[in-house]
Design an enzyme around this catalytic site. Structure first.
Site, PDB file in Angstrom:
ATOM      1  CE  LYS A   9       0.403  -3.453   3.177  1.00 27.42           C
ATOM      2  NZ  LYS A   9      -0.312  -2.422   4.030  1.00 27.42           N
ATOM      3  CB  THR A  18      -3.195  -3.910   7.123  1.00 28.05           C
ATOM      4  OG1 THR A  18      -4.449  -3.363   7.432  1.00 28.05           O
ATOM      5  CG2 THR A  18      -3.302  -5.407   6.998  1.00 28.05           C
ATOM      6  CB  THR A  73      -0.960   0.012   1.201  1.00 33.92           C
ATOM      7  OG1 THR A  73      -0.231  -0.166   2.405  1.00 33.92           O
ATOM      8  CG2 THR A  73      -1.999  -1.091   1.063  1.00 33.92           C
ATOM      9  CB  SER A 130      -5.579   4.231   6.649  1.00 31.68           C
ATOM     10  OG  SER A 130      -5.479   4.570   7.999  1.00 31.68           O
ATOM     11  CG  ASN A 186      -0.036   8.264   9.463  1.00 33.46           C
ATOM     12  OD1 ASN A 186      -0.574   7.326   8.892  1.00 33.46           O
ATOM     13  ND2 ASN A 186       1.221   8.244   9.870  1.00 33.46           N
ATOM     14  CD  GLU A 219       2.468   5.268   6.504  1.00 32.22           C
ATOM     15  OE1 GLU A 219       2.015   5.728   7.560  1.00 32.22           O
ATOM     16  OE2 GLU A 219       1.755   4.803   5.592  1.00 32.22           O
TER      17      GLU A 219
END
Lengths: 384, 384
Positions: free
Chosen positions: A169, A180, A146, A384, A379, A260
């Protein structure tokens, strides 16, 4: 190689049109046997996504023929409709693989609260099934990405003749995490369902379960182990668990390294604890402190924030006996000032914080990363 | 007015030279009676700063003559030397006020792990004592500021003839928090030590204890209530607790409104919970989610992140029955999609998130703020 590093597995990854970007978004991993033993661990979040609910049921029998995974949509908080979508995904996969739906695990990742485009999923499953091969592992690993910037794959081989492979992932937001973490592990070792389950729990307990990027727990986290028995070798349990742990640790490190916005990978190691749980409790308290994590972003060996976090733990220790080191420099020594903080160099990406509780023989490490502008940016902007 | 809104109190705030900036950094609040009843609540952090250790002991007798507070240094994690500094601060204060050291509470805020410049503290105490007056409340409130941009003061009066006043410092980083929340409350009501303690615990439980800026707990947090009895009125316990709670709530809101880098004030209210503890448990899980807090920074009514956080709680509820509203728009309705998220306007600073557990009659609110670039910037650059 990754999921096809072990014999008895095929994989594929295709662009099914679930992601608006047109990138690969549907993966299949098939176990062609002779054994089809499987085990899984899942998010402990009470809002479990539909594919998690489905896969927990599917794994009740201890066997799976395949795992079908999609990115581009989490199928979480989608109610009865979402559960029907997960079942339909398993059904079409079973149909093209000559299996039955209850032998197919389903994993999804992406936005919460949005239904999957089932036409795209169905055609994607058929396209992926047509491409299944030992060469498809990297395409499969790419199809589950993602916000990941790179695919995550790992493998290990035993001199006894069996191998372990895996793909994952997840891009930060791990606890395991809201964006996730999906992991598929494969082995050609010959295992019983009980052996597979025991090894998987032992391996994830000290790897993924101790990786805490931002303290947020996903609705979709799934780790599945498939065992084909194709090596014909029943492994030594201890050696197999060690190899599986090695692969999980490699994948967990790859997840954190791609977290991230992170600029530092941080290992918080608590030593000389009365119990392993005490060590973990203190390490988790520190790795969840935003103040600690922003200090590391600022290259500041802020031992005060380490102590303040440790002080919220119920672990057994005497505050007057605790010591703290940053990258080997003991800046707080048995309750008092230690070496000068200016001796600590936090410019490298790898940071090791060691907390000595002086309370016993046990230890544990939790891995995290720093809190940065880019974490906030990604974020705040990514829904999400 | 604040701490001198109630009769029987004097205050002062001076620049003692503890802060490099030359701003006010030392405050005194003196109770001139006739009663000297006092109560306090303190950080539950196990790494308690020296002034906290000192003040807990001082309050054992249920009476205090004065509180001496400094900014510019937390005197935390400073070992036996730091404790001696706290004792010396109380001793010099007692000397100039004709009191005894064990009737003087000490509060400090600023950097952890640095000794206080005691020469400056001693001369500051003497200067402040010379300036004590009813007009000194604002100077005192200013002298305890660190990264605060404004001083925090509040007061309430009863028709029965007594008043409550207070001052606070703290700029985000509240849980109560690492950068330290210091609060001094005063009243001219005539209270016993038991009444003061009971009212203070009741008031802080639903105000400061439910204000969670960033989940980080300070080594120095202190809330002290001084009662002079100067009104000559023994208050109704319920009315007094309500007035004290009002003042605490006002100060708590002022702390959050000045939280470092925040762009939204967020109230997370959990309704229809089986117990108040359940409601609190869910509200705290949500207010500690970095993903939720970055979403609010991005003006994103991300109910998926609310649910994912709530799902980590052990509170009694059926995930299929939970609803979530943002600013009155029910975006998740009893386990399924609700009104369109585009109807939610998150541009105002005030955000109300309501989570309906459909599990009982209880409720609770926790207040927090969003996670922003500026939070990261301030905490990466400020060494506390």
């Amino acid at each position: 190689m990754s999921v096809t590093a072990a014999r008895g597995f095929q994989a594929a990854g295709v662009a099914a049109g679930i992601k608006a970007s047109g990138r690969r978004d549907l993966a299949l991993v098939r176990n062609v046997g002779p054994s089809r033993v499987a085990a899984g661990v899942f998010t402990s979040n009470r809002f479990k996504a539909a594919p998690v609910v489905w896969s927990i049921d599917a794994l009740a029998g201890g066997e799976l023929d395949a795992v079908v995974l999609n990115s581009g949509g989490a199928n979480a908080c989608t109610g009865a409709d979402g559960l029907a979508d997960a079942r339909d995904t398993a059904t079409v996969t079973a149909s093209v693989l000559d299996s039955s739906p209850d032998r197919i695990a389903v994993c999804s990742t992406g936005l919460i609260g949005v239904r999957l485009p089932m036409d795209a999923v169905v055609s994607g499953v058929k396209a992926a099934a047509a491409e299944l091969s030992e060469a498809g592992a990297t395409a499969a690993a790419e199809a589950i990405m993602t916000t990941d910037t790179v695919s995550k794959q790992a493998a290990a081989a035993s001199e006894a003749g069996w191998s372990v492979g895996g793909m994952a992932k997840g891009a930060g937001m791990l606890a395991p995490a809201l964006a996730t973490m999906l992991v598929v592990l494969t082995t050609d070792a010959d295992l019983t369902a009980e052996q597979a389950d025991a090894a998987l729990r032992a391996a994830t307990r000290v790897t993924f379960d101790r990786t805490d990027s931002d303290g947020c727990m996903s609705t979709n986290d799934t780790v599945i182990l498939l065992a084909s028995g194709a090596s014909g070798v029943a492994p030594d349990a201890e050696e197999f668990t060690a190899a599986l742990t090695h692969v999980c640790a490699s994948l967990a490190r790859q997840l954190l390294a791609d977290a991230e916005g992170a600029s530092h990978d941080i290992a918080v190691t608590v030593v000389n604890a009365a119990t392993e749980d005490d060590a973990l409790d203190v390490a988790r308290a520190v790795t969840r402190s935003n103040l600690f994590k922003t200090a590391i972003f600022g290259n500041d060996p802020n031992w005060g924030r380490v102590l303040a976090s440790a002080g919220t733990s119920r672990a057994t220790f005497d505050p007057e006996q605790v010591s703290v080191s940053f990258n080997g420099v003991k800046v707080f020594d048995r309750g008092g000032l230690g070496e000068d903080r200016s001796l600590v160099d936090l410019t490298p990406r790898e940071v090791v914080v060691e907390i000595d509780l002086a309370a016993g023989p046990e230890q544990a490490t939790v891995w995290t990363n720093d809190l940065t502008y880019d974490y906030v940016k990604e974020n705040a902007e990514y829904s999400s």
